[in-house]
Design an enzyme around this catalytic site. Structure first.
Site, PDB file in Angstrom:
ATOM      1  N   CYS A  65       1.218  -1.096  -0.004  1.00 31.22           N
ATOM      2  CA  CYS A  65      -0.058   0.307  -0.416  1.00 31.22           C
ATOM      3  C   CYS A  65       1.067   1.305   0.288  1.00 31.22           C
ATOM      4  O   CYS A  65       1.824   1.616   0.287  1.00 31.22           O
ATOM      5  CB  CYS A  65      -0.859   0.049   1.268  1.00 31.22           C
ATOM      6  SG  CYS A  65      -2.106   1.827   1.023  1.00 31.22           S
ATOM      7  N   CYS A  69      -0.333   4.714   6.547  1.00 26.68           N
ATOM      8  CA  CYS A  69      -0.540   4.712   8.450  1.00 26.68           C
ATOM      9  C   CYS A  69       0.200   3.309   9.350  1.00 26.68           C
ATOM     10  O   CYS A  69       0.454   2.444   8.518  1.00 26.68           O
ATOM     11  CB  CYS A  69      -2.444   3.489   7.747  1.00 26.68           C
ATOM     12  SG  CYS A  69      -3.109   4.471   7.043  1.00 26.68           S
ATOM     13  N   CYS A  72      -0.690   0.078  10.422  1.00 27.70           N
ATOM     14  CA  CYS A  72      -0.879  -1.518   9.868  1.00 27.70           C
ATOM     15  C   CYS A  72       0.519  -1.917   8.631  1.00 27.70           C
ATOM     16  O   CYS A  72       1.322  -1.097   8.676  1.00 27.70           O
ATOM     17  CB  CYS A  72      -1.632  -0.664   8.065  1.00 27.70           C
ATOM     18  SG  CYS A  72      -1.899  -1.372   6.805  1.00 27.70           S
ATOM     19  N   CYS A 109     -16.633  -9.068   4.188  1.00 25.58           N
ATOM     20  CA  CYS A 109     -16.049  -7.336   4.212  1.00 25.58           C
ATOM     21  C   CYS A 109     -15.114  -7.895   3.305  1.00 25.58           C
ATOM     22  O   CYS A 109     -14.276  -8.873   3.009  1.00 25.58           O
ATOM     23  CB  CYS A 109     -15.938  -7.170   5.428  1.00 25.58           C
ATOM     24  SG  CYS A 109     -17.004  -7.043   6.940  1.00 25.58           S
ATOM     25  N   CYS A 142     -20.017  -5.737   2.252  1.00 22.48           N
ATOM     26  CA  CYS A 142     -19.851  -4.773   2.816  1.00 22.48           C
ATOM     27  C   CYS A 142     -18.029  -4.579   1.649  1.00 22.48           C
ATOM     28  O   CYS A 142     -17.138  -5.369   2.098  1.00 22.48           O
ATOM     29  CB  CYS A 142     -19.402  -4.015   3.437  1.00 22.48           C
ATOM     30  SG  CYS A 142     -18.588  -3.149   4.573  1.00 22.48           S
ATOM     31  N   CYS A 202     -20.010   2.239   7.686  1.00 19.60           N
ATOM     32  CA  CYS A 202     -19.519   1.114   8.332  1.00 19.60           C
ATOM     33  C   CYS A 202     -18.566   2.150   8.668  1.00 19.60           C
ATOM     34  O   CYS A 202     -17.839   2.210   8.437  1.00 19.60           O
ATOM     35  CB  CYS A 202     -19.427  -0.461   8.077  1.00 19.60           C
ATOM     36  SG  CYS A 202     -17.973  -1.055   9.285  1.00 19.60           S
ATOM     37  N   ARG A 272     -19.157  -3.457  17.020  1.00 22.38           N
ATOM     38  CA  ARG A 272     -18.667  -4.893  16.690  1.00 22.38           C
ATOM     39  C   ARG A 272     -17.511  -5.200  16.664  1.00 22.38           C
ATOM     40  O   ARG A 272     -16.899  -4.213  17.242  1.00 22.38           O
ATOM     41  CB  ARG A 272     -18.484  -4.846  14.452  1.00 22.38           C
ATOM     42  CG  ARG A 272     -17.690  -6.285  14.209  1.00 22.38           C
ATOM     43  CD  ARG A 272     -17.516  -6.203  12.916  1.00 22.38           C
ATOM     44  NE  ARG A 272     -19.116  -5.795  12.083  1.00 22.38           N
ATOM     45  CZ  ARG A 272     -19.158  -5.507  11.202  1.00 22.38           C
ATOM     46  NH1 ARG A 272     -17.510  -4.722  10.297  1.00 22.38           N
ATOM     47  NH2 ARG A 272     -20.065  -4.550  10.758  1.00 22.38           N
TER      48      ARG A 272
END
Length: 402
Positions: A65, A69, A72, A109, A142, A202, A272
């Protein structure tokens, strides 16, 4: 405890607690944690009974990626030894989703690393959504693909997506300390795009990154304003090879208090328990079911979770039941608002959760961050033995953990 009685009464009315009350929940002692769980559990059972919704992650594209972040393992510069692969084909993703559905998952998801999808990526994911829906007509899908451009949310909905996930993660005031390649405002914009397209939004948070109690309350109140149907609460999994690998600030009791505070602020939202419950809640996981009405089944994106059969046994042993495919997750007033075309959040859709469960008075605006540090919390002893890189399921030839 007067505080808890007040919070229960407000939760049953879908009324927001004050920021001071939310902070007081986080400041309760370990001696009082069972009282806090019992109180928040009354709110959870009022809106969701003893049902637990199961969700299943499929990592469509892992690693590499360009975003930075800090939490991550797929980030730019990550040295974590995770699986790295490009886009799964629709039939591969559908087969991975089938494993979760057969294990009892009601929602699949679909997640892909990256800043955000190109139009070609949206085409790929649309084909995958259609493939999954052809095999499992009733399953919710999702998508979680990063920052959305104009029109992409609408295209995902047309392809059959039911929801879109994009977490705020932490407070606006500290967001720049966690990520520099995009802004907090970018994330808010994507959640609003999902709302406007009629997707179920979400959006949640990550706890355990060194944030203060004020930061946690800030982000949960911001989520209340944003109005997501689902609020995932992640507990940081400190992965070796990431900047936050040494951050171990959570205890099981603190995790329970964070979940309880989220339930009080978002009483009728799907709260969740997401990543990190096995690492930080450990044997206290069953207590968390009294606070949250939704969990992920099996593994996560790049790390392993608890075995799927153990999740099901835990739910049954704790006296809860898996939510069936034919059952409506959201309380009647929220489900009716969504069905009535209340997806566009911008105009103010009354009590479509008006930020995770407001009353008729509308959303609750969070005051500016005070900058006052929270009282220190006891650091958790690092449990690196509980952090395992995922080596099975999507992107491998091994059977998934579902």
């Amino acid at each position: 405890m007067d505080l808890l009685n007040t919070l229960v009464d407000k939760g049953l009315r879908r009324e927001s607690p004050t920021r001071e009350e939310a902070l007081a929940v986080l400041a309760t002692s370990d001696d009082d944690v069972l009282d806090v769980v019992a109180a928040a559990g009354k709110v959870r059972r009022h809106w969701f009974g003893r049902r637990v919704k199961l969700n299943y992650l499929v990592n469509l594209k892992s690693g590499l990626c360009p975003e930075d972040c800090s939490y991550c393992s797929q980030r730019l510069g990550s040295k974590a030894e995770i699986l790295k692969y490009t886009w799964l084909k629709p039939d591969q993703a559908s087969a991975a989703a089938a494993a979760g559905v057969s294990g009892g998952a009601k929602r699949v998801c679909l997640v892909a690393s990256g800043r955000g999808p190109t139009d070609r990526d949206v085409d790929r994911v649309s084909d995958t959504i259609k493939a999954i829906k052809e095999q499992h007509e009733s399953v919710e899908v999702c998508a979680c693909l990063g920052l959305l451009s104009d029109g992409q949310a609408e295209r995902l909905r047309e392809a059959g997506a039911d929801a879109y996930n994009h977490n705020l993660n932490t407070s606006e005031s500290t967001y720049g300390d966690i990520t520099t390649t995009h802004t907090y405002a970018d994330r808010v914009d994507t959640v609003n795009k999902a709302h406007a397209a009629g997707l179920s939004a979400c959006s949640g948070l990550i706890a355990g990154m060194g944030e203060s109690d004020e930061d946690l309350v800030d982000v949960v109140f911001s989520l209340r304003e944003l109005d997501p149907d689902s609020v995932p609460v992640n507990f940081l999994i400190p992965m070796e090879g990431t900047p936050l690998a040494k951050e171990w600030h959570l205890t099981p009791q603190r995790c329970l208090r964070i979940l309880a505070m989220t339930r009080f602020v978002c009483p009728d939202a799907e709260v969740r328990i997401a990543g990190g419950r096995e690492v930080h809640l450990r044997t206290m996981q069953p207590l968390a079911l009294h606070l949250a009405n939704s969990i992920f089944l099996g593994d996560y994106l790049t790390s392993e979770g608890q075995a799927g059969h153990a999740d099901l046994e835990m739910i049954a042993d704790a006296g809860f039941e898996v939510e069936g495919a034919g059952e409506v997750t959201l309380p009647e007033h929220r489900a009716a608002a969504r069905d009535g075309g209340c997806g566009s959040h911008a105009g103010g859709c009354g009590s479509h959760e008006s930020g995770c469960g407001s009353h008729a008075g509308g959303g609750v605006c969070a005051p500016a961050h005070t900058g006052e540090p929270a009282a220190p919390h006891p650091a958790e002893e690092p449990r690196t033995d509980l952090v395992a890189v995922r080596r099975r399921g999507a992107g491998t030839d091994l059977a998934p953990n579902a």
